[in-house]
Design an enzyme around this catalytic site. Structure first.
Site, PDB file in Angstrom:
ATOM      1  N   CYS A   1       1.054  -1.160  -0.161  1.00 40.61           N
ATOM      2  CA  CYS A   1       0.214   0.034   0.408  1.00 40.61           C
ATOM      3  C   CYS A   1       0.722   1.019  -0.319  1.00 40.61           C
ATOM      4  O   CYS A   1       0.670   2.577   0.352  1.00 40.61           O
ATOM      5  CB  CYS A   1      -1.141   0.013   1.355  1.00 40.61           C
ATOM      6  N   GLU A   2       1.494   1.091  -1.610  1.00 39.55           N
ATOM      7  CA  GLU A   2       2.506   2.683  -0.879  1.00 39.55           C
ATOM      8  C   GLU A   2       2.706   2.846  -2.657  1.00 39.55           C
ATOM      9  O   GLU A   2       2.627   1.712  -3.533  1.00 39.55           O
ATOM     10  CB  GLU A   2       4.127   2.365  -0.365  1.00 39.55           C
TER      11      GLU A   2
END
Ligand code: LLP
Length: 410
Positions: A354-355
């Site tokens: 999640c980046e």
């Protein structure tokens, strides 16, 4: 088809081969993502490096392979068998080098933050300690002296010069500048040498430098090595060796301009010949050059996603498994294990983390890829697995090795 600049990778009938071994056939039963290393490439890199030093009249070179690049025990054992020493930066790396049976007499210890415990470990691993502590501050020198005194030993030490050079590489991995935390400034070296009490439990045996990694031009190396040689001659002390560090760059893409191994070694010869009647023993600390092109990260397409004009190839490997692209914006080849013929299209190859930085490639022209297809990220043998993590509670990524006989070792 050959992949330009690559000794070990090639396509045959649209299948990707690593050293004549079809990656698909030998790894299809293994769960992705995983690293895959080639022993053949490793051995040939090491031998090239060693032989090129000899070619340039550098007698009895000591090649202290930098474990931080890749500390896989099987690869280390191979390097040990070929005569390599180790450049370490922690107690953990010391233990790993010793586990590979690398002789303490071939181990140099770098790093600005060696703790008392790590210094003890290194001094105690052999009656003579290790080949050299490459010392990065006077404060560290004092600590090493104190520890050696309590252990009733003498520590072998080289002083790492901060040569105040600016290097053409990514700013995160440039280490020879005046404001950097690494090395000792020339004036401070001279001051330390005058403090006689500092040296009661320390033998000064060498001088060292390391100005950065992925160096693609030799200008700063030449300047720094000139400085290092002058200091060696000025201090009026018999030294056993000069440690020139690591840093030689490797080609990650076709359009990179690089200096070659030949140019690198011949520059070292030229500079040392200029200053010394006979070239002293040279210690090298290569990491990337020895292992970068030995490794692939194999990962599987989970799904593709079209969003406006963006085509994402979402794979099961992430920045926690391999961080160089996210951290340095580094280019790495993306190579399908089995290639479909047909039109190429521009894709972003991204992971599940999640980046937004979790990306292996942006706007890369790739052939058609579908769910369950496998791809490789190329040249990840250096600073790949060693920099991986379990971020997002993912499992630590596994490593496999193709031996000289083509068999797989875990
Ligand atoms: N010696 C010392 C003291 C070092 O600090 C390093 C690397 C080396 C030798 C080996 O340098 P090489 O030959 O591998 O360039 N994570 C970064 C690279 C960090 C390098 C740190 N020091 C990357 O992925 O590019």
């Amino acid at each position: 088809m050959n992949i330009t600049n690559h000794q070990s990778l090639s396509y045959k009938r649209n299948k990707l081969f690593l050293d004549n071994h079809c990656i698909n056939s030998i790894t299809k039963h293994i769960k992705t993502p995983f690293y895959l290393y080639s022993v053949k490439a490793l051995e040939s890199n090491y031998l090239n490096f060693y032989n090129e030093a000899l070619e340039n009249q550098i007698k009895d070179p000591l090649i202290c392979y930098a474990l931080k690049a890749n500390s896989n025990i099987h690869l280390l054992r191979r390097l040990k068998r070929m005569g390599a020493g180790a450049d370490i930066v922690s107690g953990g790396e010391l233990k790993q080098a010793l586990k590979a049976k690398i002789s303490p007499q071939k181990i140099v210890f770098s790093g600005v933050g060696k703790s008392e415990e790590e210094i003890k470990l290194a001094l105690n691993c052999h009656k003579n300690g290790i080949y050299s502590f490459n010392v990065e501050s006077i404060e560290e020198l004092e600590m090493i002296g104190d520890v050696a005194k309590t252990l009733k030993k003498k520590a072998r030490v080289a002083l790492r010069l901060n040569p105040q050079v600016n290097v053409k590489t990514h700013k995160h991995i440039s280490t020879g500048g005046r404001s950097h935390k690494f090395g000792i400034l020339k004036d401070d070296i001279e001051k330390a040498l005058r403090r006689k009490k500092l040296w009661t439990h320390i033998d000064l045996v060498g001088m060292s430098m390391h100005i950065g990694s992925q160096l693609t031009c030799l200008k700063a190396t030449e300047k720094a090595l000139n400085e290092l040689s002058k200091i060696c001659l000025n201090i009026n002390h018999d030294l056993e060796f000069l440690d020139v560090g690591g840093g030689l760059g490797v080609p990650y893409s076709e359009d990179q301009t690089l200096c070659s191994l030949q140019e690198y070694m011949s520059l070292i010869k030229k500079v040392l010949n200029k200053h010394f009647i006979e070239i002293p023993r040279v210690v090298f600390e290569p990491g990337r050059y020895i292992v970068a092109n030995c490794g692939l990260l194999v990962t599987e397409v989970i799904r593709t996603k079209q969003s406006a004009h963006n085509k994402f190839i979402i794979v099961d490997g992430g920045m926690n498994d391999f961080v160089r692209s996210s951290l340095y914006g580094a280019y790495h080849h993306v190579l399908p294990i089995s290639k479909r013929n047909g039109k190429l299209s521009s894709c972003h190859v991204v992971g599940p983390i999640c980046e937004t930085a979790d990306s292996f490639a942006s706007d890369r022209e790739l052939p058609l890829l579908k769910s369950k297809d496998r791809i490789c990220i190329g040249d990840v043998g250096a600073y790949g697995h060693t920099m991986s993590s379990t971020y997002n509670m993912r499992e630590k990524v596994k490593e496999y090795i193709i031996g000289l006989d083509g068999k797989l070792v875990k």
